[in-house]
Motif scaffolding. Structure first.
Motif, PDB file in Angstrom:
ATOM      1  N   ALA A 209      51.714  33.717  38.859  1.00  0.00           N
ATOM      2  CA  ALA A 209      50.314  33.494  38.466  1.00  0.00           C
ATOM      3  C   ALA A 209      50.054  33.935  37.028  1.00  0.00           C
ATOM      4  O   ALA A 209      48.937  33.805  36.527  1.00  0.00           O
ATOM      5  CB  ALA A 209      49.385  34.249  39.418  1.00  0.00           C
TER       6      ALA A 209
ATOM      7  N   ILE B 154      45.982  32.854  41.564  1.00  0.00           N
ATOM      8  CA  ILE B 154      46.762  33.736  42.437  1.00  0.00           C
ATOM      9  C   ILE B 154      47.050  33.053  43.770  1.00  0.00           C
ATOM     10  O   ILE B 154      48.168  33.109  44.291  1.00  0.00           O
ATOM     11  CB  ILE B 154      46.031  35.084  42.646  1.00  0.00           C
TER      12      ILE B 154
ATOM     13  N   ILE C 261      46.122  41.525  40.794  1.00  0.00           N
ATOM     14  CA  ILE C 261      45.994  40.916  42.118  1.00  0.00           C
ATOM     15  C   ILE C 261      45.072  41.747  43.001  1.00  0.00           C
ATOM     16  O   ILE C 261      44.286  41.210  43.790  1.00  0.00           O
ATOM     17  CB  ILE C 261      47.387  40.740  42.756  1.00  0.00           C
TER      18      ILE C 261
END
Lengths: 195, 195, 195, 195
Positions: free
Chosen positions: D35, D10, D42
């Motif tokens: 990502a 990330i 996230i």
DNA sequence: GATGAATGAGCTTTCATTCAT
DNA sequence: GATGAATGAAAGCTCATTCAT
């Protein structure tokens, strides 16, 4: 809730709201509230406000075309086909009054600023009429001189205008069936007294 | 410049701008620029944007009604009257294409949010048709069974839809006179082959 | 109120608001309130939010360039010119702390998404430094080996970073004049002990 | 996939996306897509968008500090240490161009609305420079008059601005090594011609 | 832990209308 | 009467964040 549900819930809500307030006066939040979703959710299913209108139009006209074609297919007599088309059109506009208003609106106003949008679904619908006329001419039942391209517009216009005013005015001196029969009769036989 | 001039300059400008962009997408400043007056000046002559549309509609339809009535009066034969009406309507829509677009637009979309506006001028125009039918029936020329109230809508709708598509599409396979003649013929004589 | 006033009132308000909240967190309504105008008024003077930033930048840097050039012109000694530039730059950033913050912000972040914007005003400002260096080299006062293009960036960067931290931290162990003198001294004489 | 992997995937994605679009124009969904994780994922690793930026900054600067300290430690001559620092900084910015852009961005713009964030990592990095200066002064190699606190900012600013423009412009008239050497030389020896 | 559909607050921008000149 | 700068309410759309699965 499944995706398919949200999509059609929004379309249904849009029909109600567009019909009530018109396209430009309808707010996205009105549609969202009517559909019981969040404003933002609408943008997961449609690109923008105008896209709702286009989708609505294509989908609903699509359904109508299927219905009418199925209905007409069962007939062989072009005269009867025209009568059926007229009756079906008017009944539809009466039954789905809100949808009727939205469709009529779009046919005029919104073509306006989106002339690039080739309204193929609408053309497909109206072409059902000219197909009937062609068939009638081939069968020697309709005059050779009748131009299918002119007839389809005249016939559709007559029905559409009748439906428009039917929908607007609250009380009527004749039934929808009578109106449909009358209009079919005029187009088939004219109004001249037999000599 | 005299007051009357400004008023009609604004109306003319509004016809151009509404026709080009549609009522909702037209800005007051567009109309002002087109009319070569200041934005604020428009509000000396009209109450608001919608009032321009209504005024435009009433005044222009008013002129058309006068013209048509004058034209029709000179005829005695109801069949000829209908033919004249059809021809005049279509030619008008062709000659005043911008006006035609605005009138069509308003008849649909804007009634929408202003249902309270009783469109008496429009009714007066369409009633010219029913008056002809009534006269034809009295003269024994049109069938007794024809409902003037249904006929006027059907006839107007046929012409209006024809005009609408005429205005939209750039090239045509028949002339406006042919279309008018064909439509009158259909309404008078129907499309059935004589037996 | 005259137009010129509104324009600069908005620029001044934008400097305050951008400096306080940053470009992205500043709302148009913040700027409008600060400038004591309506939100819409801002759009009479600027195309959009970003245009305010660009205009602000160009106008304010423009003023600074004029000032500095005027100041530098009165000197003949390139060493003194550099000292003056440094002092002027740092004093400016202290005096116009809010402007300083905005200029620094734009130099970085907004180049980001507007790489196409060739920042000619900024280049013009920094080129004042390289012009001084060139003159010093011609006069035999600065080393031949010094690259004006590298020097201008290093010198500007040194001043800018010093100003940035000066502006951020509330208390300082030296005056702005001392910092300017020290930086000029370093760039002129280096930091090596004389042998 | 192990947790540590997702975290750094990330961070890496964020560096790419922030560098490409800037912090404010970057969308969480952009980072998630880059990502190859879901948006919601996230938030299992970071509290919010800003937290990604802060974490990114701290972690990456942390790595850089370690590297530089290791490099510097192997030297005894403060002059050489400064040269190494300059070279390492510029090379780093060139090699990790995307990271460079993000770090520079954050140093300005985002401190803006998060003044409460005491940027200790950045201070630690810049303090490497002042430590070198102090050592040089102790060794009698640098002038007594040099203020380490001023010098560190000037030196860092010079390098940072050089890197910024290096990263922005596509072609260069000198190598990164030449630029580093030149800047070190200026700070050490000044630009004055030896008398 | 991972997902991604759903949320809804928030903000830029537009434009009909006003009113001081 | 005429002007057009100024107003400010209004709304389409975005996107960080949540949470049921």
């Amino acid at each position: 809730m499944r995706t398919a549900d949200k999509h059609s819930k929004i379309i249904d809500a849009a029909i109600k709201v567009f019909s009530r307030k018109g396209f430009y006066n309808a707010r996205i939040s009105d549609i969202a509230k009517e559909a019981q979703v969040a404003d933002g959710t609408i943008y997961l299913y449609f690109n923008n406000k105008y896209d709702i209108l286009i989708s609505l139009f294509e989908e609903e006209i699509g359904k109508i075309i299927l219905e009418v074609k199925l209905l007409i297919e069962q007939e062989n007599d072009p005269r009867q086909m025209l009568r059926l088309f007229a009756l079906h059109h008017l009944k539809l506009m009466e039954e789905k009054r809100e949808l009727a208003e939205v469709l009529q609106m779009e046919l005029r106003q919104c073509n306006k600023f989106m002339r690039e949008y080739r309204n193929t679904k609408f053309i497909e619908y109206v072409d059902i009429i000219s197909a009937i006329v062609k068939k009638g001419k081939e069968m020697g039942m309709f005059r050779e001189s009748v131009l299918p391209g002119v007839f389809k517009r005249a016939f559709f216009g007559a029905l559409d205008e009748t439906a428009r005013l039917w929908v607007l005015s609250p009380n009527h001196s004749y039934t929808i069936e009578e109106a449909a029969a009358q209009i079919s009769a005029i187009f088939l036989e004219g109004i001249l007294e037999e000599r």
